[in-house]
Enzyme design. Structure first.
Site, mmCIF file in Angstrom:
data_model
loop_
_atom_site.group_PDB
_atom_site.id
_atom_site.type_symbol
_atom_site.label_atom_id
_atom_site.label_comp_id
_atom_site.label_asym_id
_atom_site.label_seq_id
_atom_site.Cartn_x
_atom_site.Cartn_y
_atom_site.Cartn_z
ATOM 1 N N THR B 42 0.850 -1.200 0.000
ATOM 2 C CA THR B 42 0.000 0.000 0.000
ATOM 3 C C THR B 42 0.881 1.244 0.000
ATOM 4 O O THR B 42 2.066 1.178 0.343
ATOM 5 C CB THR B 42 -0.908 0.060 1.245
ATOM 6 N N SER B 65 5.419 -1.641 8.139
ATOM 7 C CA SER B 65 5.125 -1.113 6.807
ATOM 8 C C SER B 65 3.906 -0.196 6.861
ATOM 9 O O SER B 65 3.160 -0.189 7.851
ATOM 10 C CB SER B 65 4.847 -2.252 5.827
ATOM 11 N N HIS B 66 3.687 0.538 5.803
ATOM 12 C CA HIS B 66 2.558 1.469 5.721
ATOM 13 C C HIS B 66 1.243 0.729 5.952
ATOM 14 O O HIS B 66 0.392 1.165 6.732
ATOM 15 C CB HIS B 66 2.567 2.157 4.355
ATOM 16 N N ALA B 67 1.077 -0.417 5.284
ATOM 17 C CA ALA B 67 -0.178 -1.188 5.421
ATOM 18 C C ALA B 67 -0.406 -1.598 6.870
ATOM 19 O O ALA B 67 -1.515 -1.481 7.401
ATOM 20 C CB ALA B 67 -0.134 -2.433 4.536
#
Lengths: 271, 108
Positions: B42, B65-67
């Site tokens: 993402t 992570s971003h997700a």
């Protein structure tokens, strides 16, 4: 060692109780500050409508921060901290968590940010019997359903409380819109422009300290020349492509970084 | 029920829904409220579709992570680092995401 000890002193000043999050906490407020916060704010009770908007706001905040800073770090506009014991105010087993996005308007990094409506948003939550751990990078991990354990919340925007789900939704939608604009802006940048921006961002980590010392924090001309026309190092190119880390690199990473930090490598969520 | 893909449980919860594979920005409009967003990784431009998704499954990424970060903030079930979720899952396939165990399972 002098430099390491200097950094240690900075951490101890910010978070004296558990500066390296060795005990799974990241406490920035002292007891008096926590008491003041719990008394001063008008805490809103958790309910499905409000929770939906608060969660969307958190997603928008995380996204705009990532879009502006390209990562999540305490020196990059946001600090998650707690858990603070608030049992005197809210009953046995309660704690407070702060998701403090203290700078989502970094005009020193992006000039267009001066037009942003909001600079800081702090989402505070009161939870009951919440199992949560913070790591030294400022992330938190909880094995509990935080939504279910949330009792009260408060959203502070530039020092003022946003009390209604409608107002929270308005802020969330605005930030989501700015996120998409920012991603498109970054996508349009050339490779050379991107490198310079990253360099500026890295140099900004200690901006406050440099400002206090009266030193210009910005990259010098010599530093900019050093990266001009150069490709990324092979390792970082692969990292950018999302390569899965090998066991050998995990072992090396744990030797360099805190070996207790398994969450970045192991597939299990820590207990 | 059998396991289709496995990954790192980034944000807990269990939910069933229809898969929408997102490869480019053109696919964003396909994601409706309650769908399962499946993508390589993402990025912030996906904020609106991530808010609509009932669960998120990514090929890449870890717990920071971003997700993972955004899903935890929203309380949305999320599995990251599946390596091949976008290949093994099919558009509109109905699945169960068990983000407590880190598995994506067939339904029925």
């Amino acid at each position: 060692m002098k430099v390491v000890n200097f950094y240690r002193k900075i951490l101890e000043a910010y978070s004296p109780e558990d500066p390296f999050s060795y005990h799974g906490t990241n406490k920035m407020y002292n007891k008096e500050e926590v008491s003041r916060i719990t008394k001063r704010l008008k805490w809103q009770q958790n309910n499905p409508e409000a929770l939906r908007e608060v969660n969307k706001l958190l997603a928008s905040l995380a996204s705009i921060t990532y879009a502006i800073y390209n990562d999540f770090f305490p020196c990059l506009g946001r600090e998650f901290h707690g858990p603070y014991d608030v049992s005197k105010a809210f009953g046995k087993g309660t704690c407070m968590i702060s998701r403090d996005y203290f700078n989502i308007k970094p005009t020193h990094l992006w000039k267009h940010c001066k037009n942003y409506k909001y600079k800081s948003v702090n989402v505070l939550g009161i939870y009951r019997n919440l199992k949560i751990k913070f790591d030294f990078w400022g992330n938190y991990i909880s094995l509990d359903d935080m939504n279910r354990k949330l009792l009260y919340y408060a959203v502070i925007v530039d020092g003022k409380q946003a009390s209604t789900p409608k107002r929270i939704k308005e802020i969330s939608e605005y930030l989501a819109k700015k996120t998409v604009e920012q991603v498109r802006r970054v996508d349009r940048m050339s490779f050379e422009q991107t490198k310079l921006q990253f360099q500026k961002m890295a140099e900004s980590f200690f901006k406050e300290m440099y400002d206090a010392a009266g030193i210009d924090w910005r990259p010098t001309r010599e530093m900019k020349e050093k990266i001009k026309g150069k490709k990324l190092l092979k390792h970082f190119t692969q990292w950018a492509e999302g390569r899965i880390i090998t066991p050998k690199e995990i072992k090396r990473g744990k030797r360099i970084l805190d070996p207790r930090i398994n969450i970045h490598y192991d597939k299990k969520v820590p207990e | 029920m059998s396991v289709i893909v496995k990954g790192i449980p980034a944000s807990q919860g269990k939910v069933r829904g229809k898969v929408i594979i997102v490869k480019t920005q053109k696919d964003y409009k396909k994601v409706k409220e309650g769908d399962i967003l499946v993508t390589r990784h993402t990025d912030p431009s996906m904020v609106l579709i991530m808010q609509r998704a009932a669960a998120i499954v990514t090929d890449q990424g870890g717990l920071t992570s971003h997700a993972a970060v955004v899903s935890r903030e929203m309380g949305t079930p999320c599995i990251v680092g599946t390596k091949n979720g976008t290949k093994k899952l099919k558009d509109k396939q109905v699945i169960e995401v068990d983000a407590d165990k880190g598995t994506v399972n067939t339904v029925g």
